[in-house]
Write a protein that holds these residues in place. Structure first.
Motif, PDB file in Angstrom:
ATOM      1  N   GLN A  62      42.616  31.303  37.572  1.00  0.00           N
ATOM      2  CA  GLN A  62      43.656  32.567  37.872  1.00  0.00           C
ATOM      3  C   GLN A  62      44.969  32.126  38.420  1.00  0.00           C
ATOM      4  N   CYS A  84      40.172  28.247  29.259  1.00  0.00           N
ATOM      5  CA  CYS A  84      40.225  29.969  29.091  1.00  0.00           C
ATOM      6  C   CYS A  84      41.576  29.854  30.753  1.00  0.00           C
ATOM      7  N   VAL A  86      43.209  33.389  32.831  1.00  0.00           N
ATOM      8  CA  VAL A  86      44.004  34.477  33.347  1.00  0.00           C
ATOM      9  C   VAL A  86      45.562  33.982  34.303  1.00  0.00           C
ATOM     10  N   THR A 262      34.679  43.539  28.486  1.00  0.00           N
ATOM     11  CA  THR A 262      36.388  42.478  28.739  1.00  0.00           C
ATOM     12  C   THR A 262      35.635  41.838  27.487  1.00  0.00           C
ATOM     13  N   ALA A 340      35.222  38.047  31.102  1.00  0.00           N
ATOM     14  CA  ALA A 340      36.721  38.033  33.087  1.00  0.00           C
ATOM     15  C   ALA A 340      36.726  38.444  33.178  1.00  0.00           C
ATOM     16  N   VAL A 343      40.688  42.674  35.710  1.00  0.00           N
ATOM     17  CA  VAL A 343      42.748  42.043  35.871  1.00  0.00           C
ATOM     18  C   VAL A 343      42.679  43.484  35.795  1.00  0.00           C
ATOM     19  N   ASP A 347      48.380  41.986  32.873  1.00  0.00           N
ATOM     20  CA  ASP A 347      47.924  40.886  33.246  1.00  0.00           C
ATOM     21  C   ASP A 347      47.878  39.854  31.949  1.00  0.00           C
ATOM     22  N   VAL A 349      44.986  37.048  29.468  1.00  0.00           N
ATOM     23  CA  VAL A 349      44.212  36.148  29.231  1.00  0.00           C
ATOM     24  C   VAL A 349      44.274  35.185  27.975  1.00  0.00           C
ATOM     25  N   TRP A 351      42.624  31.692  25.185  1.00  0.00           N
ATOM     26  CA  TRP A 351      41.349  31.104  25.474  1.00  0.00           C
ATOM     27  C   TRP A 351      42.091  30.046  24.051  1.00  0.00           C
TER      28      TRP A 351
END
Length: 437
Positions: A62, A84, A86, A262, A340, A343, A347, A349, A351
């Protein structure tokens, strides 16, 4: 197309035996090299699986949007290995709240829009609502995409004309507003961005040369050279992306987290690539050498069958990879698919285009889990050509080129228009300054 009604056929054409033989003949000492690599990959998978399970969602990196250009090298290395990330606080709360509210209004004002499941639609085959148009054109969204694109690189001495990682393009995709308490079966573990093409298309296959040479640890998922001209859609299957997305992604329109519907990842793109690419060349032995069916000694090199585990015949083409506990048991997906972390709205995400991902079956939260799908797309000749065609569908209010055709969106109330994009970066990303040859 309703994913609940999709029928996948595991029987692949016999010509894929010839494909395996062609691949084997293309690399020196193929059998010996990949057999050694297979054993090493299985050993590493066992170790990595334990670490993934122990860390849970904490293993997903993150970062703050404002810190993207100041991350330490080790942070970037972790993001690249996990495949991946965030990115927090990309868009402000007030702006995202307006977009979410406008989508709710749009769906209510246009009850016949395509989506699933019936009758409580939550995943919408819509591309040009005003909220989606504004979100894709948002400067921070595009800057995040540019940063993600620049995780890739070009080998020294390569001359890739027309490639610009710092200039992102906008790929129109869909959105979902998932309601709590509704189980989804439609997004099990899978990899997008090409199915059998990963092996069948020679340019795409070149991305995995180090794996097929037996030097799997040298595999670089961020080497751009083989990616930009790879044909990820040889069969024109609807819903198969024909462009190169460095990373797929979504923008959160509401808070969400583990057990709230999610996304989930197998958070090691190097290792999963090595395993997925080698898997078609190995099969369980008829007679097991040890009691552990996952033991490498219980598997043998075999290119006599046309099967590519996790690849399925589908609508005149092929879909997958869709790994599962039977086709890819060493991934231990029941344990390693990692949700994940929590969030907030605004935000993003992202990948990697090769990463195994899924969506949680259960949504045990108390409110909607809403996201817009917005991938990272670099400027390349192939992508630029797609954006020209996509721009025409935007102007017409019709379905973008990669997706199954639906009723024109131009007839809906609340559709986005080209004049809604006011920022120069957003206009360029949608192709409004691309000259048609």
């Amino acid at each position: 197309m309703d994913p609940n009604k999709v029928v996948l056929d595991p029987i692949l054409p016999l010509r894929f035996v010839d494909l395996k033989r062609e691949i084997a003949a293309s690399y020196p000492d193929f059998e010996a090299r990949v057999t050694r690599a297979w054993t090493e990959v299985l050993q590493q998978l066992e170790e990595t699986s334990k670490a993934v399970v122990a860390e849970g969602s904490n293993i997903i990196p993150q970062v703050q949007f404002e810190d993207l250009r100041n991350l330490r090298p080790e942070q970037v290395a972790t993001i690249k290995r996990r495949g991946c990330v965030v990115i927090k606080d990309v868009v402000g709360d007030a702006e995202v709240a307006k977009w979410k509210a406008s989508l709710d209004v749009f769906v209510k004002a246009n009850p016949d829009v395509p989506g699933f499941p019936d009758p409580d639609k939550q995943f919408f085959h819509l591309y040009w609502t005003k909220a989606q148009v504004l979100a894709r054109a948002h400067p921070n969204v595009l800057r995040s995409s540019a940063w993600i694109n620049e995780l890739y690189h070009v080998k020294e001495g390569s001359n890739l004309e027309g490639v610009d990682l710092s200039t992102p393009l906008s790929y129109a995709d869909r959105f979902r507003i998932r309601h709590p308490g509704v189980a989804w079966e439609v997004h099990p573990p899978h990899v997008d961005g090409g199915s059998i093409e990963r092996w069948e298309d020679k340019v795409f296959r070149s991305c995995f040369d180090d794996i097929l040479n037996g030097n799997w640890r040298n595999h670089d998922p961020y080497d751009l050279e083989g990616r930009i001209n790879a044909r990820s859609s040889l069969y024109g299957r609807p819903g198969q992306s024909s462009i190169f997305r460095t990373f797929q992604g979504w923008l959160a329109l509401s808070p969400t987290g583990p057990h709230q519907g999610t996304i989930k990842f197998f958070p090691d793109v190097l290792l999963s690539n090595a395993y997925l690419i080698l898997r078609p060349f190995f099969h369980p032995k008829p007679e097991q050498t040890s009691d552990d069916p996952l033991d490498a000694r219980n598997w043998r090199y075999d290119i006599s069958t046309p099967d590519f585990p996790g690849i399925y015949a589908f609508y005149g083409g092929f879909t997958g990879p869709r790994p599962n506990n039977i086709s890819h048991p060493h991934l231990r997906l029941d344990e390693t698919m990692t949700s994940a972390p929590e969030v907030n709205a605004g935000d993003m995400v992202f990948w990697h285009c090769d990463l195994v991902h899924s969506v949680e079956r259960e949504h045990n939260g108390s409110s909607d889990c809403a996201v817009m799908y917005i991938p990272a797309v670099p400027t390349t000749p192939q992508n630029t050509e797609y954006i020209k065609r996509q721009k025409d569908t935007f102007v017409q209010g019709s379905t973008p080129p990669d997706f199954p055709k639906t009723a024109p969106e131009a007839s809906y109330v609340g559709i986005g228009l080209p004049e809604d994009i006011v920022d120069a970066m957003g206009k360029k990303a949608m192709g409004f300054d691309i000259q048609v040859a």
